[in-house]
Design a protein around this motif. Structure first.
Motif, PDB file in Angstrom:
ATOM      1  N   LYS A 204      59.239  -9.823 -38.371  1.00  0.00           N
ATOM      2  CA  LYS A 204      58.964 -11.234 -38.104  1.00  0.00           C
ATOM      3  C   LYS A 204      59.237 -11.606 -36.655  1.00  0.00           C
ATOM      4  O   LYS A 204      58.541 -12.442 -36.082  1.00  0.00           O
ATOM      5  CB  LYS A 204      59.805 -12.112 -39.036  1.00  0.00           C
ATOM      6  N   SER A 205      60.253 -11.012 -36.052  1.00  0.00           N
ATOM      7  CA  SER A 205      60.650 -11.404 -34.698  1.00  0.00           C
ATOM      8  C   SER A 205      59.935 -10.608 -33.615  1.00  0.00           C
ATOM      9  O   SER A 205      60.077 -10.933 -32.431  1.00  0.00           O
ATOM     10  CB  SER A 205      62.161 -11.221 -34.528  1.00  0.00           C
ATOM     11  N   SER A 206      59.184  -9.574 -33.986  1.00  0.00           N
ATOM     12  CA  SER A 206      58.552  -8.729 -32.980  1.00  0.00           C
ATOM     13  C   SER A 206      57.262  -9.373 -32.480  1.00  0.00           C
ATOM     14  O   SER A 206      56.405  -9.780 -33.277  1.00  0.00           O
ATOM     15  CB  SER A 206      58.238  -7.346 -33.561  1.00  0.00           C
ATOM     16  N   GLN A 207      57.138  -9.491 -31.162  1.00  0.00           N
ATOM     17  CA  GLN A 207      55.908 -10.010 -30.581  1.00  0.00           C
ATOM     18  C   GLN A 207      54.786  -8.981 -30.698  1.00  0.00           C
ATOM     19  O   GLN A 207      53.687  -9.290 -31.124  1.00  0.00           O
ATOM     20  CB  GLN A 207      56.142 -10.388 -29.114  1.00  0.00           C
ATOM     21  N   ASN A 208      55.064  -7.758 -30.314  1.00  0.00           N
ATOM     22  CA  ASN A 208      54.092  -6.680 -30.477  1.00  0.00           C
ATOM     23  C   ASN A 208      54.486  -5.912 -31.731  1.00  0.00           C
ATOM     24  O   ASN A 208      55.216  -4.923 -31.671  1.00  0.00           O
ATOM     25  CB  ASN A 208      54.075  -5.767 -29.248  1.00  0.00           C
ATOM     26  N   GLU A 209      53.999  -6.372 -32.865  1.00  0.00           N
ATOM     27  CA  GLU A 209      54.493  -5.887 -34.151  1.00  0.00           C
ATOM     28  C   GLU A 209      54.220  -4.406 -34.353  1.00  0.00           C
ATOM     29  O   GLU A 209      55.096  -3.649 -34.768  1.00  0.00           O
ATOM     30  CB  GLU A 209      53.843  -6.702 -35.275  1.00  0.00           C
ATOM     31  N   LEU A 210      53.022  -3.958 -34.054  1.00  0.00           N
ATOM     32  CA  LEU A 210      52.644  -2.581 -34.339  1.00  0.00           C
ATOM     33  C   LEU A 210      53.497  -1.584 -33.558  1.00  0.00           C
ATOM     34  O   LEU A 210      53.990  -0.598 -34.108  1.00  0.00           O
ATOM     35  CB  LEU A 210      51.156  -2.372 -34.027  1.00  0.00           C
ATOM     36  N   ILE A 211      53.696  -1.850 -32.262  1.00  0.00           N
ATOM     37  CA  ILE A 211      54.453  -0.912 -31.428  1.00  0.00           C
ATOM     38  C   ILE A 211      55.923  -0.906 -31.821  1.00  0.00           C
ATOM     39  O   ILE A 211      56.541   0.154 -31.985  1.00  0.00           O
ATOM     40  CB  ILE A 211      54.281  -1.261 -29.937  1.00  0.00           C
ATOM     41  N   ASN A 212      56.509  -2.085 -31.998  1.00  0.00           N
ATOM     42  CA  ASN A 212      57.933  -2.164 -32.332  1.00  0.00           C
ATOM     43  C   ASN A 212      58.223  -1.576 -33.712  1.00  0.00           C
ATOM     44  O   ASN A 212      59.212  -0.862 -33.899  1.00  0.00           O
ATOM     45  CB  ASN A 212      58.400  -3.618 -32.276  1.00  0.00           C
ATOM     46  N   VAL A 213      57.368  -1.897 -34.671  1.00  0.00           N
ATOM     47  CA  VAL A 213      57.580  -1.370 -36.013  1.00  0.00           C
ATOM     48  C   VAL A 213      57.393   0.150 -36.039  1.00  0.00           C
ATOM     49  O   VAL A 213      58.098   0.863 -36.748  1.00  0.00           O
ATOM     50  CB  VAL A 213      56.633  -2.058 -37.012  1.00  0.00           C
ATOM     51  N   GLN A 214      56.470   0.652 -35.260  1.00  0.00           N
ATOM     52  CA  GLN A 214      56.262   2.097 -35.205  1.00  0.00           C
ATOM     53  C   GLN A 214      57.491   2.812 -34.664  1.00  0.00           C
ATOM     54  O   GLN A 214      57.915   3.847 -35.196  1.00  0.00           O
ATOM     55  CB  GLN A 214      55.042   2.417 -34.335  1.00  0.00           C
ATOM     56  N   GLU A 215      58.096   2.262 -33.620  1.00  0.00           N
ATOM     57  CA  GLU A 215      59.323   2.878 -33.089  1.00  0.00           C
ATOM     58  C   GLU A 215      60.465   2.745 -34.081  1.00  0.00           C
ATOM     59  O   GLU A 215      61.265   3.681 -34.254  1.00  0.00           O
ATOM     60  CB  GLU A 215      59.705   2.229 -31.758  1.00  0.00           C
ATOM     61  N   ALA A 216      60.539   1.592 -34.764  1.00  0.00           N
ATOM     62  CA  ALA A 216      61.584   1.414 -35.775  1.00  0.00           C
ATOM     63  C   ALA A 216      61.415   2.416 -36.905  1.00  0.00           C
ATOM     64  O   ALA A 216      62.400   2.969 -37.420  1.00  0.00           O
ATOM     65  CB  ALA A 216      61.543  -0.012 -36.314  1.00  0.00           C
ATOM     66  N   LYS A 217      60.174   2.691 -37.295  1.00  0.00           N
ATOM     67  CA  LYS A 217      59.931   3.682 -38.339  1.00  0.00           C
ATOM     68  C   LYS A 217      60.364   5.076 -37.898  1.00  0.00           C
ATOM     69  O   LYS A 217      60.922   5.846 -38.685  1.00  0.00           O
ATOM     70  CB  LYS A 217      58.448   3.687 -38.723  1.00  0.00           C
ATOM     71  N   GLU A 218      60.114   5.410 -36.633  1.00  0.00           N
ATOM     72  CA  GLU A 218      60.513   6.724 -36.139  1.00  0.00           C
ATOM     73  C   GLU A 218      62.034   6.873 -36.148  1.00  0.00           C
ATOM     74  O   GLU A 218      62.564   7.923 -36.540  1.00  0.00           O
ATOM     75  CB  GLU A 218      59.968   6.921 -34.727  1.00  0.00           C
ATOM     76  N   LEU A 219      62.738   5.836 -35.722  1.00  0.00           N
ATOM     77  CA  LEU A 219      64.202   5.890 -35.739  1.00  0.00           C
ATOM     78  C   LEU A 219      64.735   5.953 -37.163  1.00  0.00           C
ATOM     79  O   LEU A 219      65.689   6.697 -37.455  1.00  0.00           O
ATOM     80  CB  LEU A 219      64.767   4.671 -35.005  1.00  0.00           C
ATOM     81  N   LEU A 220      64.133   5.186 -38.051  1.00  0.00           N
ATOM     82  CA  LEU A 220      64.558   5.194 -39.448  1.00  0.00           C
ATOM     83  C   LEU A 220      64.269   6.545 -40.090  1.00  0.00           C
ATOM     84  O   LEU A 220      65.088   7.060 -40.877  1.00  0.00           O
ATOM     85  CB  LEU A 220      63.846   4.075 -40.211  1.00  0.00           C
ATOM     86  N   LEU A 221      63.136   7.131 -39.753  1.00  0.00           N
ATOM     87  CA  LEU A 221      62.790   8.444 -40.291  1.00  0.00           C
ATOM     88  C   LEU A 221      63.795   9.502 -39.862  1.00  0.00           C
ATOM     89  O   LEU A 221      64.213  10.355 -40.663  1.00  0.00           O
ATOM     90  CB  LEU A 221      61.389   8.827 -39.833  1.00  0.00           C
ATOM     91  N   ALA A 222      64.226   9.447 -38.600  1.00  0.00           N
ATOM     92  CA  ALA A 222      65.229  10.400 -38.116  1.00  0.00           C
ATOM     93  C   ALA A 222      66.552  10.219 -38.860  1.00  0.00           C
ATOM     94  O   ALA A 222      67.222  11.210 -39.214  1.00  0.00           O
ATOM     95  CB  ALA A 222      65.429  10.217 -36.612  1.00  0.00           C
ATOM     96  N   ALA A 223      66.936   8.950 -39.127  1.00  0.00           N
ATOM     97  CA  ALA A 223      68.188   8.697 -39.848  1.00  0.00           C
ATOM     98  C   ALA A 223      68.100   9.194 -41.286  1.00  0.00           C
ATOM     99  O   ALA A 223      69.067   9.754 -41.830  1.00  0.00           O
ATOM    100  CB  ALA A 223      68.513   7.207 -39.804  1.00  0.00           C
ATOM    101  N   ILE A 224      66.941   9.002 -41.927  1.00  0.00           N
ATOM    102  CA  ILE A 224      66.775   9.465 -43.309  1.00  0.00           C
ATOM    103  C   ILE A 224      66.783  10.983 -43.380  1.00  0.00           C
ATOM    104  O   ILE A 224      67.388  11.575 -44.289  1.00  0.00           O
ATOM    105  CB  ILE A 224      65.477   8.879 -43.898  1.00  0.00           C
ATOM    106  N   ASN A 225      66.126  11.636 -42.438  1.00  0.00           N
ATOM    107  CA  ASN A 225      66.150  13.103 -42.420  1.00  0.00           C
ATOM    108  C   ASN A 225      67.560  13.640 -42.207  1.00  0.00           C
ATOM    109  O   ASN A 225      67.952  14.648 -42.798  1.00  0.00           O
ATOM    110  CB  ASN A 225      65.214  13.619 -41.333  1.00  0.00           C
TER     111      ASN A 225
END
Length: 326
Positions: A204-225
């Motif tokens: 909701k707070s991201s201005q560039n939603e696609l780019i920010n969410v993509q980086e957040a997914k990558e960080l979350l994926l690393a934490a889950i792995n």
């Protein structure tokens, strides 16, 4: 007609809410197969059945088969629930199933309550309710202030100094990494570990939603792995499940399809808010009740019996008698 209604219901369910259940690690005593969609409110029953317990659900889902029921007692279960995204790509999964609806969070709440009521051991860290999760970690590690590991990967698009949601999300990832560094005390035979995290505020707070969410997914994926590797090292018999769900409202879906016309005064997209459906329903059902009442009154007056027993006849008859006597 019934077939068209079923198709329409499935389309609406896909639009309004969707998610995935991915099995990242599975013991040999269980077998996940097929691609049948699973109702999200049956997630809790699935986890209970995977531990060899009986369930009262009437679900006909055929994606789980128990190969060796005698070894389920030593199985540990780890569940990672991610709220706010429909799917998370890049994980090595053994099976994947589509979730219909966004009720998996409520299903996990019911599961936790049921296990606590049965005095079963369960470790839950819900970072959607951040204060409670941090307090649970402090009690587990017996530290008033947790020593969180620092992230070595520099950020490209997320700006924690500017957005609080970015800062809180990165802090949640650090807490998950702390769990991964000392997971052996949390994963024991026949125990369950549930980790929850939400990306809704970040989206909701991201201005560039696609780019920010993509980086957040990558960080979350690393934490889950990292959590998956630590869980496999801690238990020989492990069921590791990743659940994602995203609730997409119909008005949000319409806004994604087109941009509002600023020159059109009748374009209500920008003026619509959370109270709009309530106001619309009040006006709609009031008008329906008003029309039905008016139609009933008109029908009653039109079909009234003008005989001697009617009040119209009695009043008019008195007036006629008065005129004759006069």
């Amino acid at each position: 007609m019934w077939q068209q209604f079923c198709i329409l219901s499935l389309v609406l369910a896909t639009v309004r809410a969707a998610g995935e259940l991915k099995v990242l690690s599975c013991p040999k005593s269980l077998k996940f197969e097929g691609h049948d969609a699973l109702q999200s409110w049956n997630v809790g029953d699935l986890l209970v059945a995977a531990q060899g317990n009986a369930v009262t659900s009437d679900s006909e889902w055929m994606g789980l088969a128990i190969v060796d029921p005698f070894s389920l007692a030593n199985m540990a279960v780890v569940v990672v629930h991610v709220k706010g995204i429909q799917s998370l790509r890049g994980v090595n999964k053994s099976a994947s199933f589509e979730l219909i609806g966004a009720d998996s969070g409520d299903a996990l709440d019911a599961l936790v309550s049921e296990l606590l009521w049965a005095n079963e051991t369960i470790n839950e860290f819900n970072f959607d309710k951040r204060q409670g999760a941090i307090a649970a970690m402090q009690r587990h590690y017996k530290q008033k202030k947790l020593q969180l590991p620092k992230s070595k990967k520099p950020l490209k698009h997320l700006t924690p100094s500017q957005y609080q949601s970015h800062r809180l999300f990165l802090a949640d990832l650090q807490h998950i990494n702390l769990l991964s560094s000392n997971l052996s005390t949390l994963i024991q035979p026949s125990q369950m570990l549930i980790v929850r995290i939400s990306l809704e505020q970040l989206v909701k707070s991201s201005q560039n939603e696609l780019i920010n969410v993509q980086e957040a997914k990558e960080l979350l994926l690393a934490a889950i792995n990292r959590l998956l590797i630590a869980a496999r090292n801690s238990s020989d018999s492990l069921l590791f499940v990743l659940i994602t769900d995203k609730q997409l409202k119909s008005n949000e879906f319409a806004k994604r399809k087109r941009k509002p016309d600023e020159n059109n005064p009748f374009d209500m997209d920008e003026k619509a808010n959370g109270d709009t459906p309530v106001i619309f329903n009040i006006i709609l059902w009031f008008m329906v009740a008003f029309v039905l009442s008016l139609g009933f009154i008109c029908y009653t007056v039109a079909t009234i019996d003008p005989g001697r027993n009617s009040i119209i006849y009695r009043i008019s008859n008195v007036n006629i008698d008065v005129k004759k006597n006069a």
